[in-house]
Design an enzyme around this catalytic site. Structure first.
Site, PDB file in Angstrom:
ATOM      1  CB  CYS A   2      -0.900   0.006   1.227  1.00 21.95           C
ATOM      2  SG  CYS A   2      -1.973  -1.442   1.365  1.00 21.95           S
ATOM      3  NE  ARG A  27       4.465   1.730  -1.573  1.00 17.85           N
ATOM      4  CZ  ARG A  27       5.375   1.512  -0.635  1.00 17.85           C
ATOM      5  NH1 ARG A  27       6.616   1.909  -0.822  1.00 17.85           N
ATOM      6  NH2 ARG A  27       5.057   0.894   0.485  1.00 17.85           N
ATOM      7  CD1 TRP A  82      -1.075  -6.400  -2.131  1.00  9.76           C
ATOM      8  CD2 TRP A  82      -0.290  -5.448  -3.984  1.00  9.76           C
ATOM      9  NE1 TRP A  82      -0.550  -7.390  -2.921  1.00  9.76           N
ATOM     10  CE2 TRP A  82      -0.057  -6.841  -4.057  1.00  9.76           C
ATOM     11  CE3 TRP A  82       0.139  -4.650  -5.041  1.00  9.76           C
ATOM     12  CZ2 TRP A  82       0.577  -7.437  -5.147  1.00  9.76           C
ATOM     13  CZ3 TRP A  82       0.763  -5.253  -6.113  1.00  9.76           C
ATOM     14  CH2 TRP A  82       0.973  -6.626  -6.162  1.00  9.76           C
ATOM     15  CG  ASN A 108       2.312  -0.182   3.722  1.00  7.89           C
ATOM     16  OD1 ASN A 108       1.875  -1.217   3.244  1.00  7.89           O
ATOM     17  ND2 ASN A 108       3.595   0.146   3.672  1.00  7.89           N
ATOM     18  N   GLY A 109       0.382  -2.225   5.663  1.00  9.54           N
ATOM     19  CA  GLY A 109       0.874  -3.304   6.503  1.00  9.54           C
ATOM     20  C   GLY A 109      -0.231  -4.152   7.093  1.00  9.54           C
ATOM     21  CD  GLU A 491      15.186 -19.062  -6.498  1.00  9.99           C
ATOM     22  OE1 GLU A 491      15.064 -17.833  -6.684  1.00  9.99           O
ATOM     23  OE2 GLU A 491      14.696 -19.910  -7.277  1.00  9.99           O
ATOM     24  CE  LYS A 495      16.105 -15.208  -7.894  1.00 17.50           C
ATOM     25  NZ  LYS A 495      15.540 -16.214  -8.770  1.00 17.50           N
ATOM     26  CD  GLU A 498      16.238 -16.101 -12.657  1.00 16.65           C
ATOM     27  OE1 GLU A 498      15.078 -16.285 -13.055  1.00 16.65           O
ATOM     28  OE2 GLU A 498      16.506 -15.758 -11.482  1.00 16.65           O
ATOM     29  CG  HIS A 514      25.043 -41.224  -9.072  1.00 14.41           C
ATOM     30  ND1 HIS A 514      24.984 -42.567  -9.369  1.00 14.41           N
ATOM     31  CD2 HIS A 514      24.958 -41.127  -7.723  1.00 14.41           C
ATOM     32  CE1 HIS A 514      24.842 -43.249  -8.239  1.00 14.41           C
ATOM     33  NE2 HIS A 514      24.829 -42.400  -7.232  1.00 14.41           N
ATOM     34  CE  LYS A 613       8.697 -10.087 -11.136  1.00 20.13           C
ATOM     35  NZ  LYS A 613       9.815 -10.560 -10.291  1.00 20.13           N
TER      36      LYS A 613
END
Length: 618
Positions: A2, A27, A82, A108-109, A491, A495, A498, A514, A613
């Site tokens: 928010c 945002r 949001w 916000n939150g 992951e 990264k 990417e 292996h 994205k």
């Protein structure tokens, strides 16, 4: 997340606030609103959709409603929402008000203890008008108000748990705004005869570059010619005015050099927003978001299947470990792009969880549709309200990461992990597969993770930079892990691929002999996820095998573990926690490692080549 904007001064507030909200559009939001105080009245307007809708609503008000604004208001607050609690609707949009509409707030939150507060206030006769958690703030301020808004905010802050920032305006004090923050950001802008307050500097940068930062746990009182900051008990604090040398793009990044680095640092707050209210009762998990999650689909589940792509696939892998260990349900994880082509066997006892940060990933949507066609129940785990995934599912579990600009996922991944932990714990609770005391213990540890993550971000950067400087020019990295650490190794490798364009591979460390071991030599950095776990001894055996081939090893360890350091060249430790939660913390130094190496190579980490994205085609 928010956006908050407030203004008090001598100029018309409406255009200043609306312009500030437009500067915060990056945002992300789904509705917006504004309250303006003039001539003894507060006039409030809200709209679902983008700011054009709010502007149209402001312009289209009947003359009778705008009579109080014949002399333009010079004080007001605005908000872009949001949604987290409650559906996207005009009723749930901010500003939120008390029953008499004398106190208006923008928030916000997350208010972590809102249910306890709401139940108490309802019993005392308070009527709530929205589905939001944040409405309790307006009612609490009203109940604490004795002709002193600052004092009422201080007293209210003492009653609240959670991660939030808010700004309040009172009808009876037409020349003052009062803000408060706990974890979520809030910054003040100082002009000549006017003051601004916002979630981020871009909201007022076109008017002033003189700022004062509100620190965690503080309250700020704004007038046109004064700003006073105090602690949570009302004790004044001195705060210097900083003059920023920022352009608008830098301001949107909050002073960071890239969006990705900013989003890495936002992860503690984003995780807190994802889990706070859902773990509020302490002895279990509640997922029933109004209009989104129907917990009835969890009852009678016989098998769980996670389907997803890329980073979201790694979240699903960790979800499999958590669901099997805690809820004792047979669980699969599939790359969504392959799922429908293997002709999966599905039926009414199956729960298929489609994970997609955008909710628009073509392959994941196709897998979800196939599952529904074959009689399975489908749960969408997404960050985006109104996305296609929310329409192609039986229920939705939202992450609450806010808008993520960087193409490489960081905070959305951490929030996905938080969400799969919540799902696994709720399944365990419903099925009775864990004792109540163990569930409460895990919930307490889950609630600690945002604080631990925040602590980790503060301390880990120098160690990451030292490692990155030693190996930024390597041509190949190998990542290894076991059990719940394996998805994080995958992951971390992704990264680096990417954003640094370095060839990487990632394997379960038990698979070293292996095939992957053939790639190792003295020039190969090996990154090992070696946090505390039941399989740590086996991991160290694998590390010795690696080092025997001359490779240098970076281990991500848990605080207090001195044994691992004897086996590797570099260690970066993360706070000690339950072995199932440790992977969430372990991913942070791996994100930073990829980021630091990519920047050292002079690359654009926000927009890596060939990547988008959202992947909306197969």
């Amino acid at each position: 997340m928010c956006g908050i904007v407030g203004y008090v001064g001598s100029r018309p507030a409406q255009e200043i606030i609306l312009g500030g909200l437009r500067k915060l559009e990056y945002r992300g939001y789904d509705s917006a609103g504004m309250s303006l105080l003039a001539d003894g009245e507060i006039h409030s307007v809200r709209a679902v959709g983008n700011l054009d809708r709010l502007e149209a609503a402001l312009a289209g008000q009947p003359a009778a409603a705008t009579a109080a604004l014949a002399r333009p208001a010079t004080i007001g607050i605005g908000h872009t929402r949001w949604a987290t609690h409650g559906c996207v609707s005009e009723r749930n949009a901010h500003p939120l008000v008390d029953g008499a509409s004398r106190i208006h707030v923008v928030v916000n939150g997350i208010v972590g203890n809102y249910m306890t507060l709401k139940d108490r206030m309802v019993a005392e006769g308070t009527t709530f008008a929205t589905e939001t958690d944040a409405e309790v703030i307006a009612h609490l301020i009203a109940s604490n108000y004795r002709d002193d808004l600052a004092r009422a905010v201080i007293d209210t802050l003492a009653q609240l748990d959670g991660y939030f920032a808010f700004v309040a305006m009172a009808l009876d004090e037409p020349d003052v705004l009062v803000g408060a923050r706990r974890e979520c950001p809030l910054v003040v802008g100082r002009g000549e005869g006017e003051s601004f307050i916002a979630s981020a500097v871009p909201a007022f940068l076109s008017h002033t570059n003189r700022v004062q930062y509100v620190e965690n746990g503080e309250v700020v009182i704004l007038g046109a010619d004064r700003v006073e900051i105090c602690d949570a008990h009302g004790v004044p604090r001195e705060r210097t005015i900083t003059t920023l040398d920022w352009d608008e793009e830098t301001a949107e990044k909050g002073g960071y050099e890239t969006f990705m680095r900013k989003e890495i640092d936002e992860q503690a707050q984003a995780l807190a927003e994802t889990i706070a209210d859902r773990t509020a009762r302490g002895d279990g998990v509640d997922l029933a978001d109004p209009g989104a999650f129907d917990e009835d689909i969890l009852r009678g589940v016989e098998r769980v299947a996670f389907v997803s792509c890329g980073t979201s696939y790694h979240a699903g892998m960790l979800g499999r470990y958590a669901v099997e260990e805690w809820a004792r349900i047979r669980t699969e994880v599939d790359v969504a792009s392959e799922y429908r082509y293997r002709d999966p066997i599905l039926g009414p006892g199956d729960l298929v969880v489609g994970i997609s940060q955008s909710g628009e990933t073509a392959d994941t949507l196709a897998a979800m549709r196939l599952a529904r066609e074959r009689g399975a129940r489908v749960l969408a785990l997404t960050n985006t309200m109104g996305s296609q995934a929310t329409h192609d599912s039986d229920a939705v579990l939202y992450t609450r990461a806010g808008l993520e600009v960087g193409v490489a996922a960081t905070k959305t991944f951490v929030c996905q992990l938080g969400a799969v932990y919540l799902l696994a714990l709720r399944l365990a609770e419903l099925r009775g597969t864990l004792p109540g005391a163990r569930i409460a213990e895990l919930v307490a540890e889950l609630r600690r993770l945002p604080t631990l993550l925040d602590e980790l971000l503060d301390r880990v950067t120098p160690a990451v930079q030292a490692v990155a400087e030693s190996c930024w020019d390597a041509d190949f990295f190998l990542y290894i892990g076991r059990q719940a650490g394996l998805p994080i190794a995958l992951e971390g490798a992704l990264k680096l691929k990417e954003i640094a364009y370095i060839s990487t591979d990632a394997y379960a460390s038990g698979e070293m002999k292996h095939g992957p071991i053939a790639m190792l030599d003295a020039r190969t950095p090996v990154v090992c996820v070696a946090t505390s776990s039941p399989v740590l001894g086996r991991i160290l055996d694998n590390v010795e095998t690696v080092r025997a081939r001359g490779a240098k090893v970076l281990a991500i360890t848990s605080d207090g573990d001195e044994e691992v350091a004897r086996h590797v060249e570099w260690t970066i430790s993360v706070p000690a926690t339950d072995p199932m939660f440790a992977p969430l913390l372990a991913v942070i130094p791996l994100q930073l490692l990829a980021y630091t190496i990519a920047r050292r190579r002079g690359l654009n980490v926000d927009q890596p080549r060939n990547l988008a994205k959202t992947v909306t085609v197969e």
